[in-house]
Design an enzyme around this catalytic site. Structure first.
Site, short mmCIF file in Angstrom:
data_model
loop_
_atom_site.label_atom_id
_atom_site.label_comp_id
_atom_site.label_asym_id
_atom_site.label_seq_id
_atom_site.Cartn_x
_atom_site.Cartn_y
_atom_site.Cartn_z
N ASN A 1 0.89 -1.61 0.13
CA ASN A 1 -0.02 0.11 0.27
C ASN A 1 0.63 1.75 0.29
O ASN A 1 0.89 2.04 -0.68
CB ASN A 1 -1.29 -0.20 1.00
CG ASN A 1 -2.71 -0.76 0.42
OD1 ASN A 1 -2.48 -1.29 -0.18
ND2 ASN A 1 -3.22 -1.03 1.39
N HIS B 1 -5.30 4.15 14.00
CA HIS B 1 -7.25 3.54 13.84
C HIS B 1 -6.78 2.43 13.78
O HIS B 1 -5.95 1.48 13.16
CB HIS B 1 -7.60 4.40 12.43
CG HIS B 1 -8.31 3.31 11.60
ND1 HIS B 1 -9.65 3.47 12.40
CD2 HIS B 1 -8.99 2.80 10.82
CE1 HIS B 1 -10.61 3.04 11.73
NE2 HIS B 1 -10.15 2.43 10.45
#
Ligand code: APR
Length: 312
Positions: free
Chosen positions: A99, A179
């Site tokens: 990513n 997160h």
């Protein structure tokens, strides 16, 4: 002239984000993906809903497989949702690096054509990807932020409203940190019609709500079996886009680059910020108890490990 938003990555989160922006008439939307056809098809489908919904916003979909990002030029806001899900046999670090490569390529391409844009990163692992986007873009820290706190707070508010059987409009939840499972829900600062939830919900019930908030993403993944949440994540990204485009000066928890605030230096951490047309216009600092500070440090330590792996 209507504002322009590019959404990079036309998967579940990206296409739902584009759809919400188009449906609200918030901005003209450009949806991009490396796949051929699908972004154009989704955008045309959105456009054709305009006459029914009363939206005059335009929607365009392009493939960037050839490296041509021209249609994204002069975007005001760019929401980045492009990435890969974790595949069997892939370690966390493999996914992180895969990513990172996507974020790097995308950010390099979009910032050249939209040098004054504000970047909102949604791709996971969110905090590390936001830091990557910040470093690769060379943008000031006020113009790169990550979406997580709005989503995590919305999940907590959902559970609080359900528990107390009150309108979600009355609930303001406060979640700091990265997160992930280490996120830091702050009941002390979470309120229902101005009343701290600590005065309304028994401790054991509150702990259940906090645990469910922390595992909110996993709960959805377990139900969906394939894929992850996209309705609430896209709604959260759009709230941030709207705060910026409408210069609302709205205080929202977002992942931002800290330089000394909350005792962190050179790291993206989820904290309350004021969002307006200039992006992050202020980082709001609040007093934390030693326990809350320790929880935030633990959460930030997880982010620090990830950014070390990708070297940003
Ligand atoms: N440029 C543009 N799009 C890309 C690129 C790239 N370089 N690489 C991959 N994509 C696209 C994929 O083709 C896919 O359509 O990104 C899209 C990702 O969509 P999904 O797999 O449906 O994933 P989604 O559920 O939308 O989640 C996207 O947001 O919430 C986070 O964890 C989630 O990191 C994930 C991201």
């Amino acid at each position: 002239m209507r504002k322009k938003v590019t959404v990079v990555g036309g998967g579940f989160v990206g296409s739902t984000t584009a759809q919400r922006i188009h449906d609200m008439g918030l901005a003209d939307v450009v949806l991009t993906d490396i796949v051929e056809g699908a972004p154009a098809g989704k955008a045309l489908d959105m456009l054709e809903s305009g006459p029914i919904l009363g939206s005059d916003a335009s929607a365009t979909g392009i493939t960037t497989a050839t490296g041509d990002y021209q249609a994204t030029a002069n975007s005001d806001v760019i929401v980045i949702t492009a990435g890969f899900p974790r595949k069997p046999g892939m370690s966390r670090d493999d996914l992180l690096k895969a990513n990172y490569d996507v974020i790097k390529a995308v950010v390099e391409a979009v910032v050249k054509l939209s040098p004054n844009s504000i970047l909102i990163v949604v791709t996971n692992p969110l905090d590390a990807m936001a830091q990557a986007a910040f470093k690769v873009s060379g943008f000031p820290k006020s113009r790169v932020l990550g979406m997580a706190g709005v989503l995590d707070s919305a999940r907590m508010s959902t559970f609080v409203a359900e528990e107390l059987q009150v309108s979600v409009d009355n609930v303001h939840s406060f979640v700091l940190g990265g997160h992930g499972d280490d996120m830091v829900p702050l009941p002390r600062y979470s309120t229902v019609a101005g009343i701290p939830i600590t005065e309304l919900i028994a401790t054991d019930k509150l702990e259940t709500i906090i645990a469910r908030t922390r595992k909110g993403g996993a709960e959805i993944v377990n139900l969906l079996k394939t894929g992850s949440a996209y309705y609430a994540p896209s709604a959260a990204a759009v709230e941030m886009v709207q705060a910026i485009l409408h210069d609302k000066k709205k205080i929202l928890p977002c992942a931002v680059y800290l330089e000394g605030e909350y005792g962190f230096n050179g790291l993206f951490v989820g904290v309350p910020v004021k969002l307006g047309s200039k992006g992050v216009e202020q980082i709001i600092q609040i007093e934390l108890t030693p326990e809350e500070k320790a929880a935030l440090e633990k959460s930030a330590a997880s982010v620090r490990e990830l950014v070390k792996v990708i070297g940003v």
